[in-house]
Design an enzyme around this catalytic site. Structure first.
Site, PDB file in Angstrom:
ATOM      1  N   ASP A 174      38.135  36.185  31.940  1.00 59.04           N
ATOM      2  CA  ASP A 174      36.713  35.856  31.826  1.00 59.04           C
ATOM      3  C   ASP A 174      35.793  37.056  31.992  1.00 59.04           C
ATOM      4  OD1 ASP A 174      37.169  33.100  31.419  1.00 59.04           O
ATOM      5  OD2 ASP A 174      37.571  32.855  33.553  1.00 59.04           O
ATOM      6  N   HIS A 191      43.005  36.386  40.464  1.00 60.95           N
ATOM      7  CA  HIS A 191      43.775  35.331  39.824  1.00 60.95           C
ATOM      8  C   HIS A 191      44.868  34.855  40.761  1.00 60.95           C
ATOM      9  CE1 HIS A 191      46.105  33.113  36.845  1.00 60.95           C
ATOM     10  NE2 HIS A 191      44.968  33.049  36.180  1.00 60.95           N
TER      11      HIS A 191
HETATM   12  N1  CMC Z   1      35.706  38.382  44.442  1.00 64.60           N
HETATM   13  C1  CMC Z   1      35.847  38.724  45.752  1.00 64.60           C
HETATM   14  N2  CMC Z   1      36.905  38.387  46.492  1.00 64.60           N
HETATM   15  C2  CMC Z   1      37.861  37.668  45.912  1.00 64.60           C
HETATM   16  C3  CMC Z   1      37.794  37.280  44.564  1.00 64.60           C
HETATM   17  C4  CMC Z   1      36.660  37.663  43.827  1.00 64.60           C
HETATM   18  N3  CMC Z   1      36.542  37.303  42.547  1.00 64.60           N
HETATM   19  N4  CMC Z   1      38.889  36.557  44.248  1.00 64.60           N
HETATM   20  C5  CMC Z   1      39.624  36.496  45.360  1.00 64.60           C
HETATM   21  N5  CMC Z   1      39.012  37.176  46.367  1.00 64.60           N
HETATM   22  C6  CMC Z   1      39.503  37.368  47.733  1.00 64.60           C
HETATM   23  C7  CMC Z   1      39.375  36.081  48.545  1.00 64.60           C
HETATM   24  O1  CMC Z   1      38.139  36.006  49.191  1.00 64.60           O
HETATM   25  C8  CMC Z   1      40.529  36.231  49.513  1.00 64.60           C
HETATM   26  O2  CMC Z   1      40.148  37.182  50.488  1.00 64.60           O
HETATM   27  P1  CMC Z   1      40.659  37.030  52.019  1.00 64.60           P
HETATM   28  O3  CMC Z   1      42.143  37.236  51.952  1.00 64.60           O
HETATM   29  O4  CMC Z   1      39.919  38.076  52.771  1.00 64.60           O
HETATM   30  O5  CMC Z   1      40.312  35.634  52.440  1.00 64.60           O
HETATM   31  C9  CMC Z   1      41.612  36.895  48.658  1.00 64.60           C
HETATM   32  O6  CMC Z   1      40.907  37.637  47.653  1.00 64.60           O
HETATM   33  C10 CMC Z   1      42.568  35.907  48.004  1.00 64.60           C
HETATM   34  O7  CMC Z   1      41.809  35.044  47.198  1.00 64.60           O
HETATM   35  P2  CMC Z   1      41.981  33.474  47.101  1.00 64.60           P
HETATM   36  O8  CMC Z   1      40.626  32.853  46.999  1.00 64.60           O
HETATM   37  O9  CMC Z   1      42.896  32.994  48.167  1.00 64.60           O
HETATM   38  O10 CMC Z   1      42.710  33.364  45.719  1.00 64.60           O
HETATM   39  P3  CMC Z   1      42.997  32.034  44.891  1.00 64.60           P
HETATM   40  O11 CMC Z   1      44.298  32.251  44.235  1.00 64.60           O
HETATM   41  O12 CMC Z   1      42.882  30.824  45.752  1.00 64.60           O
HETATM   42  O13 CMC Z   1      41.800  31.967  43.834  1.00 64.60           O
HETATM   43  C11 CMC Z   1      40.488  32.565  41.954  1.00 64.60           C
HETATM   44  C12 CMC Z   1      41.892  32.511  42.567  1.00 64.60           C
HETATM   45  C13 CMC Z   1      40.618  32.908  40.483  1.00 64.60           C
HETATM   46  C14 CMC Z   1      39.857  31.178  42.061  1.00 64.60           C
HETATM   47  C15 CMC Z   1      39.646  33.619  42.696  1.00 64.60           C
HETATM   48  O14 CMC Z   1      40.210  34.891  42.508  1.00 64.60           O
HETATM   49  C16 CMC Z   1      38.193  33.617  42.244  1.00 64.60           C
HETATM   50  O15 CMC Z   1      37.396  32.832  42.800  1.00 64.60           O
HETATM   51  N6  CMC Z   1      37.815  34.461  41.239  1.00 64.60           N
HETATM   52  C17 CMC Z   1      36.469  34.438  40.710  1.00 64.60           C
HETATM   53  C18 CMC Z   1      36.325  33.307  39.705  1.00 64.60           C
HETATM   54  C19 CMC Z   1      37.063  33.622  38.406  1.00 64.60           C
HETATM   55  O16 CMC Z   1      36.940  34.695  37.852  1.00 64.60           O
HETATM   56  N7  CMC Z   1      37.807  32.618  37.894  1.00 64.60           N
HETATM   57  C20 CMC Z   1      38.533  32.758  36.640  1.00 64.60           C
HETATM   58  C21 CMC Z   1      40.025  32.779  36.844  1.00 64.60           C
HETATM   59  S1  CMC Z   1      40.951  33.320  35.389  1.00 64.60           S
HETATM   60  C22 CMC Z   1      40.620  32.223  34.125  1.00 64.60           C
HETATM   61  C23 CMC Z   1      40.874  30.801  34.418  1.00 64.60           C
HETATM   62  O17 CMC Z   1      41.896  30.418  34.977  1.00 64.60           O
HETATM   63  O18 CMC Z   1      40.027  30.026  34.066  1.00 64.60           O
END
Ligand code: CMC
Length: 409
Positions: free
Chosen positions: A355, A297
């Protein structure tokens, strides 16, 4: 410097360009506050969420979803049972949609995703209530918001029944707002059958209670992608339902609300607990784009409180005899167990989000997987309304118009 609630601080950059010619650059807006707000508050380090100052846990434990809607729209919880019922009855009575709107759903291909249909349905709803395009006072604001909160489940249920080719079930005002949602999904026309082909049709009060709590958990979540979309679209002065329709589209994405559907599909793909390690290894492989859905998140750097409450709801349902799918439940538990001990997840503060467990429970409540994100929409509509109203009532609010760092020719 702006001093925010609970010790937070922010730098006011709004005149930076005017005074210095410099822009602030923040792709993804991780360090940008787009507005001042009083609706919900997240403490991402502690894993806490508040609506209007009330801890989420208290609202889920003591109040109905419709009470929480009243809180988010009027700043006050109902003061007594009569007030609570009056608000809920208003939602029940406003739940019908114009008959003509039913015809629109016949135009979609059978396998159109319900989120696309829902977004279109809400956009079309704006044509039936064009007056909301010129809201003048509190009564207008409240009517607009209550109308869409009341009608969203009806539209969503039509999307579902249209997809499976089943006759549409009209809202039943004798049922509670929440029970009626399950009824419109499951019911048979003209019938009050107790038993159907696949077991009981009657809606179990435990299911109603769980569904009510699930909607409360989804009611608002400060400036997430869909709330920001609703505010941005509303900032142009467009009809509020056009802004909410855009919010539905933003929520559909798998990084946002669409993750609840993808979690279930991913569990199916994993297929068996013995495959969990293999999939966790894929997450860590830099050459593999595989991500664990329902994990991570932008704001929470500890356990998402909504996921924690969902686990309690799940355990409570199981104790009282409402069974989860044992295979999916086992896979989910194993994924969480392995991930929470793994250095990759620990280093990045990746925990289950809302989720991760919602789909397991919704499946037990006989909600089809493709309908998970529309359930999120139903719960979040009140939040979008509150965010939109906060924006349009603010006479200082400006159209959203960010700049860019131009790197082209
Ligand atoms: N699985 C594997 N790695 C992850 C995940 C994941 N679900 N989420 C983040 N990471 C890693 C990401 O690859 C990055 O790694 P590195 O530093 O090596 O590049 C690090 O953690 C930081 O992640 P980020 O992508 O910069 O984080 P963000 O704040 O931009 O994205 C997110 C947040 C929710 C989009 C992301 O965590 C994600 O894609 N999660 C899976 C989809 C999900 O469950 N979404 C629902 C969110 S909660 C409900 C809502 O808001 O709708």
């Amino acid at each position: 410097m702006l001093f925010l609630a609970r010790g937070g601080q922010a730098i006011d950059f709004s005149k930076l360009y005017e005074r210095t010619g410099l822009l602030s650059y923040d792709p993804g807006y991780a360090s940008t506050a787009g507005c001042k707000s009083t609706i919900s508050y997240i403490d991402g380090q502690k894993g806490e969420l508040y609506y209007k100052g009330y801890p989420l846990e208290e609202l889920v434990a003591k109040y109905k979803y419709s009470d929480v809607c009243k809180l988010l729209l009027t700043d006050a919880l109902p003061q007594n049972a009569d007030e609570s019922l009056a608000f809920e009855l208003e939602l029940r009575h406003r739940s019908f949609i114009h008959e003509t709107l039913h015809n629109m759903f016949a135009a979609f291909p059978t396998h159109a995703h319900p989120m696309a249909k829902l977004s279109s349905g809400v956009s079309i709803l704006s044509t039936f209530y064009s007056d909301h395009g010129k809201m003048k006072n509190e009564e207008d604001y409240q009517t607009m918001a209550r109308r869409i909160i009341a009608k969203m489940p009806t539209l969503a249920a039509i999307c579902y029944r249209n997809e499976i080719g089943a006759p549409i079930i009209y809202p039943d005002v004798t049922r509670s707002y929440i029970e009626n949602i399950l009824f419109m999904l499951r019911g048979y026309p003209h019938g009050r059958l107790k038993q159907g082909l696949h077991g009981t049709i009657e809606i179990n009060p435990l299911e109603v209670e769980a569904f009510d709590k699930i909607l409360t958990l989804h009611a608002d979540h400060e400036q997430n992608a869909s709330a920001t979309t609703v505010r941005n679209v509303a900032s142009t002065g467009v009809h509020p339902y056009a802004a909410i329709s855009a919010g539905i589209s933003a929520l559909w994405g798998h990084l946002h609300g669409g993750a609840n559907e993808k979690v279930l599909l991913q569990m199916e793909e994993i297929g068996d607990v013995k495959n969990v390690d293999k999939y966790i290894a894929r997450v860590k492989d830099k050459n593999d784009s595989f991500k664990l859905m329902g994990f991570g998140h932008r704001v929470y750097k500890s356990y998402d409180p909504r996921a924690r409450i969902l686990k309690q709801i799940k355990d409570n349902l199981q104790t009282k005899g409402i069974k989860m799918n044992p295979r999916l439940d086992e896979i989910a538990a194993k994924v969480e167990e392995v991930a929470l001990k793994d250095e990759y997840f620990i280093a990045r503060n990746l925990y289950p989000n809302v989720d991760f467990y919602s789909g397991t429970i919704l499946t037990a409540l006989k909600i089809p997987t493709r309908f998970f994100t529309p359930v999120f929409v139903i719960g979040r509509t009140v939040g979008w309304c509150a965010q939109l109203l906060e924006h349009v009532k603010n006479t200082q609010a400006r159209i959203t118009r960010p700049r860019q760092v131009y790197v082209g020719k």
